[in-house]
Design an enzyme around this catalytic site. Structure first.
Site, short mmCIF file in Angstrom:
data_model
loop_
_atom_site.label_atom_id
_atom_site.label_comp_id
_atom_site.label_asym_id
_atom_site.label_seq_id
_atom_site.Cartn_x
_atom_site.Cartn_y
_atom_site.Cartn_z
N HIS A 72 0.84 -1.20 0.00
CA HIS A 72 0.00 0.00 0.00
C HIS A 72 0.87 1.25 0.00
CE1 HIS A 72 -4.22 -1.51 1.42
NE2 HIS A 72 -3.72 -2.23 0.43
N TYR A 200 -9.23 5.21 8.32
CA TYR A 200 -9.42 5.39 9.76
C TYR A 200 -10.40 6.56 9.90
CZ TYR A 200 -5.01 2.78 10.52
OH TYR A 200 -4.01 1.83 10.54
N PRO A 292 -4.19 -0.57 18.88
CA PRO A 292 -3.93 -0.98 17.48
C PRO A 292 -4.03 0.16 16.46
CG PRO A 292 -6.05 -1.82 18.26
CD PRO A 292 -5.39 -1.19 19.44
N LYS A 296 1.05 -0.93 15.13
CA LYS A 296 2.45 -1.03 15.53
C LYS A 296 2.82 -2.29 16.31
CE LYS A 296 4.07 2.56 13.71
NZ LYS A 296 4.07 1.99 12.37
N TYR A 384 4.12 5.84 10.41
CA TYR A 384 3.26 4.72 10.01
C TYR A 384 4.07 3.66 9.26
CZ TYR A 384 -1.11 2.42 8.73
OH TYR A 384 -2.14 1.51 8.60
P1 RFL Z 1 1.81 -12.93 20.86
O1 RFL Z 1 1.41 -12.91 19.43
O2 RFL Z 1 0.78 -12.69 21.89
O3 RFL Z 1 2.52 -14.34 21.13
C1 RFL Z 1 2.86 -14.76 22.43
C2 RFL Z 1 2.91 -16.27 22.45
O4 RFL Z 1 3.26 -16.67 23.78
C3 RFL Z 1 2.47 -17.78 24.14
N1 RFL Z 1 2.33 -17.86 25.61
C4 RFL Z 1 2.94 -18.80 26.34
N2 RFL Z 1 3.80 -19.78 26.01
C5 RFL Z 1 4.23 -20.60 27.01
N3 RFL Z 1 3.83 -20.47 28.31
C6 RFL Z 1 2.95 -19.51 28.67
N4 RFL Z 1 2.51 -19.41 29.92
C7 RFL Z 1 2.48 -18.62 27.67
N5 RFL Z 1 1.63 -17.56 27.67
C8 RFL Z 1 1.56 -17.11 26.40
C9 RFL Z 1 1.13 -17.52 23.46
O5 RFL Z 1 0.40 -18.74 23.28
C10 RFL Z 1 1.57 -16.90 22.15
O6 RFL Z 1 1.68 -17.86 21.10
O7 RFL Z 1 2.98 -11.89 21.17
P2 RFL Z 1 4.18 -11.37 20.21
O8 RFL Z 1 4.88 -12.52 19.55
O9 RFL Z 1 4.94 -10.41 21.03
O10 RFL Z 1 3.45 -10.59 19.02
C11 RFL Z 1 2.74 -9.41 19.26
C12 RFL Z 1 1.57 -9.27 18.28
O11 RFL Z 1 0.81 -10.47 18.30
C13 RFL Z 1 0.67 -8.07 18.64
O12 RFL Z 1 1.44 -6.98 19.04
C14 RFL Z 1 -0.20 -7.64 17.43
O13 RFL Z 1 -1.12 -8.65 17.10
C15 RFL Z 1 -0.93 -6.35 17.74
N6 RFL Z 1 -1.83 -5.93 16.68
C16 RFL Z 1 -1.36 -5.31 15.52
N7 RFL Z 1 -0.03 -5.15 15.34
C17 RFL Z 1 0.45 -4.61 14.19
O14 RFL Z 1 1.68 -4.47 14.05
N8 RFL Z 1 -0.38 -4.21 13.16
C18 RFL Z 1 -1.72 -4.35 13.26
O15 RFL Z 1 -2.41 -4.05 12.29
C19 RFL Z 1 -2.27 -4.89 14.48
N9 RFL Z 1 -3.58 -5.05 14.64
C20 RFL Z 1 -3.21 -6.12 16.81
C21 RFL Z 1 -4.07 -5.65 15.76
C22 RFL Z 1 -3.75 -6.77 17.92
C23 RFL Z 1 -5.11 -6.93 18.03
N10 RFL Z 1 -5.59 -7.62 19.19
C24 RFL Z 1 -6.53 -8.65 19.14
C25 RFL Z 1 -4.90 -7.46 20.45
C26 RFL Z 1 -5.43 -5.79 15.86
C27 RFL Z 1 -5.96 -6.41 17.00
C28 RFL Z 1 -7.46 -6.50 17.08
C1 PHB Z 2 -6.04 -4.89 10.64
O1 PHB Z 2 -6.17 -5.05 9.41
O2 PHB Z 2 -6.31 -5.80 11.44
C2 PHB Z 2 -5.54 -3.60 11.17
C3 PHB Z 2 -5.07 -2.64 10.29
C4 PHB Z 2 -4.62 -1.42 10.78
C5 PHB Z 2 -4.65 -1.18 12.13
C6 PHB Z 2 -5.11 -2.14 13.01
C7 PHB Z 2 -5.56 -3.36 12.54
O3 PHB Z 2 -4.22 0.02 12.59
#
Ligand code: RFL
Ligand code: PHB
Length: 389
Positions: A72, A200, A292, A296, A384
């Site tokens: 994008h 957004y 989110p 980041k 961004y």
């Molecule tokens: P994760 O992905 O949470 O992985 C952690 C892993 O640790 C395991 N774990 C354990 N393992 C052993 N023993 C235990 N006791 C444990 N407890 C937990 C878990 O099972 C898991 O597999 O952390 P990590 O690797 O630091 O990654 C971080 C990302 O997942 C997170 O920051 C992003 O998903 C946030 N996020 C977004 N980030 C972006 O860069 N761009 C986005 O567009 C974006 N959109 C989002 C998001 C997060 C969202 N939610 C649901 C919080 C949108 C949403 C809605």
């Molecule tokens: C997504 O596609 O899940 C998404 C995209 C941008 C954001 C957060 C989540 O800032």
């Protein structure tokens, strides 16, 4: 079992770190509490910074991302009838990549066996021991049997609720936190996106985001009060609300479809300092959370492990301890810049229950300023797309 680096957590942080270490011949084992299918079932991030795509390329694992991901050039901020286009490519010379966290995780998982990266799923009761020594270890239960992994370093990549951060004594750590008075309700559906770039939107009813996973799969979010439940939002109500909040132009292009996934996530800003204590290093959501709005979270996990793998490689290759000692400060400097950006975009684009006419006028003034200033747009674009490592 004995290894050089034991990694707790097989999310993006743990998997990327494991691969970066294996690429330099360093032994690494990952343990995760849940199954591989469970990890792949979590619908999360969608937008990758250039720094993150560069890491996938460096590992030689970017092929599917480049074939199936959507580069994008920009995104949009909407406020009522107004659409402010942020021309990321024009302002920074870089693009972001729309490629789901699920797909990044799958690519890293699939490549693990051939690269000698062992991942132990279903590891229960993971506990960290002797983290202040040079010979730390973890214990866990797998299929009813107690197991132990000895290592030179432990890396806590176990997300916000994992045990690693808790293993650091309270007297050492400091937390910084801001909890927002709303959540995001997300819907994933196999329908074409309403716009070729993300939107957004700040609307009187609250924030909305139009995003996507591909040209046939859309991801939308709306801001909801924290006590709302999924039952309050049948698909039709959610689609109606998205059409209102995204504005008439986007609404005329929305294709409705049944939800493949629907969930509510709370929003939080959180930082734990320091990110290293003794032989334990934290990375990703284990150390920090961003709302989110700036996309980041996953990208910060990737930049943490870029720094961390570099420090570990220097330790094992050159017996250089300085990079390990400097890891926390180096990572936190970038973390706080992303915290600032995500907080600012959250404040700008949401409606807060306790805010009044003054706060709204400030939002409008800031959006006016962004719409009229190339400098302001450049600042948003460079944050961004991802600040340099
Ligand atoms: P994760 O992905 O949470 O992985 C952690 C892993 O640790 C395991 N774990 C354990 N393992 C052993 N023993 C235990 N006791 C444990 N407890 C937990 C878990 O099972 C898991 O597999 O952390 P990590 O690797 O630091 O990654 C971080 C990302 O997942 C997170 O920051 C992003 O998903 C946030 N996020 C977004 N980030 C972006 O860069 N761009 C986005 O567009 C974006 N959109 C989002 C998001 C997060 C969202 N939610 C649901 C919080 C949108 C949403 C809605
Ligand atoms: C997504 O596609 O899940 C998404 C995209 C941008 C954001 C957060 C989540 O800032």
């Amino acid at each position: 079992m004995k290894t050089q680096v034991a990694i707790i957590g097989a999310g993006p942080a743990g998997l990327l770190l494991g691969h970066l270490l294996r690429a330099e011949g360093i032994e690494a084992v990952i343990v995760d509490r849940v199954s591989a299918d469970y990890v792949l079932g979590r619908i999360r991030a969608g937008v990758l910074e250039r720094t993150t795509t560069d890491l996938m390329d460096r590992l030689g694992l970017g092929e599917r991302m480049h074939a199936e991901g959507l580069p994008h050039d920009g995104f949009n901020l909407a406020d009522g009838e107004r659409l402010i286009h942020i021309d990321i490519a024009g302002l920074t010379g870089k693009q972001v990549m729309v490629y789901g966290q699920t797909e990044v995780t799958r690519d890293l998982m699939d490549a693990a066996p051939e690269r000698g990266l062992q991942i132990i799923y279903g590891a229960e009761n993971v506990a960290l021991h002797d983290i202040e020594s040079d010979a730390p270890y973890i214990t866990f239960t797998k299929d009813g049997t107690e197991q132990r992994i000895d290592a030179r370093f432990l890396c806590g990549c176990d997300g916000f609720h994992g045990p690693s951060r808790q293993a650091i004594p309270a007297s050492i750590g400091q937390t910084f936190e801001k909890v927002y008075p709303f959540g995001w309700l997300g819907i994933l559906a196999d329908v074409p996106p309403c716009n070729h770039e993300l939107i957004y939107a700040n609307h009187a009813h609250g924030f909305a985001l139009a995003s996507m996973r591909s040209m046939t799969r859309s991801r939308y979010y709306i801001q909801v009060p924290l006590d709302d439940r999924l039952e309050d939002w049948p698909d039709d109500r959610l689609w109606d609300e998205l059409a209102v909040r995204l504005g008439p132009n986007a609404a005329s292009h929305i294709t409705r479809g049944p939800a493949l996934e629907k969930s509510i996530a709370p929003l939080r800003s959180f930082v734990f300092e320091p990110m290293r204590h003794g032989s334990l290093m934290l990375a990703g959501d284990a150390a920090h959370i961003v709302p989110p709005t700036g996309a980041k979270g996953l990208n910060l996990a990737a930049s943490d492990v870029a720094y961390l793998s570099d420090a570990l490689i220097r330790y094992f290759r050159l017996a250089d301890n300085d990079a390990i000692a400097g890891y926390s400060d180096k990572a936190l400097a970038r973390v706080w810049k992303s915290e600032r950006f995500s907080w600012q975009l959250t404040m700008l684009m949401h409606r807060f229950p306790d805010s009044g006419a003054f706060d709204r006028r400030v939002q409008v003034a800031e959006l006016d300023y962004i719409a009229s200033s190339v400098a302001a747009q450049t600042s948003i674009a460079e944050n961004y797309v991802g600040l340099p490592l």
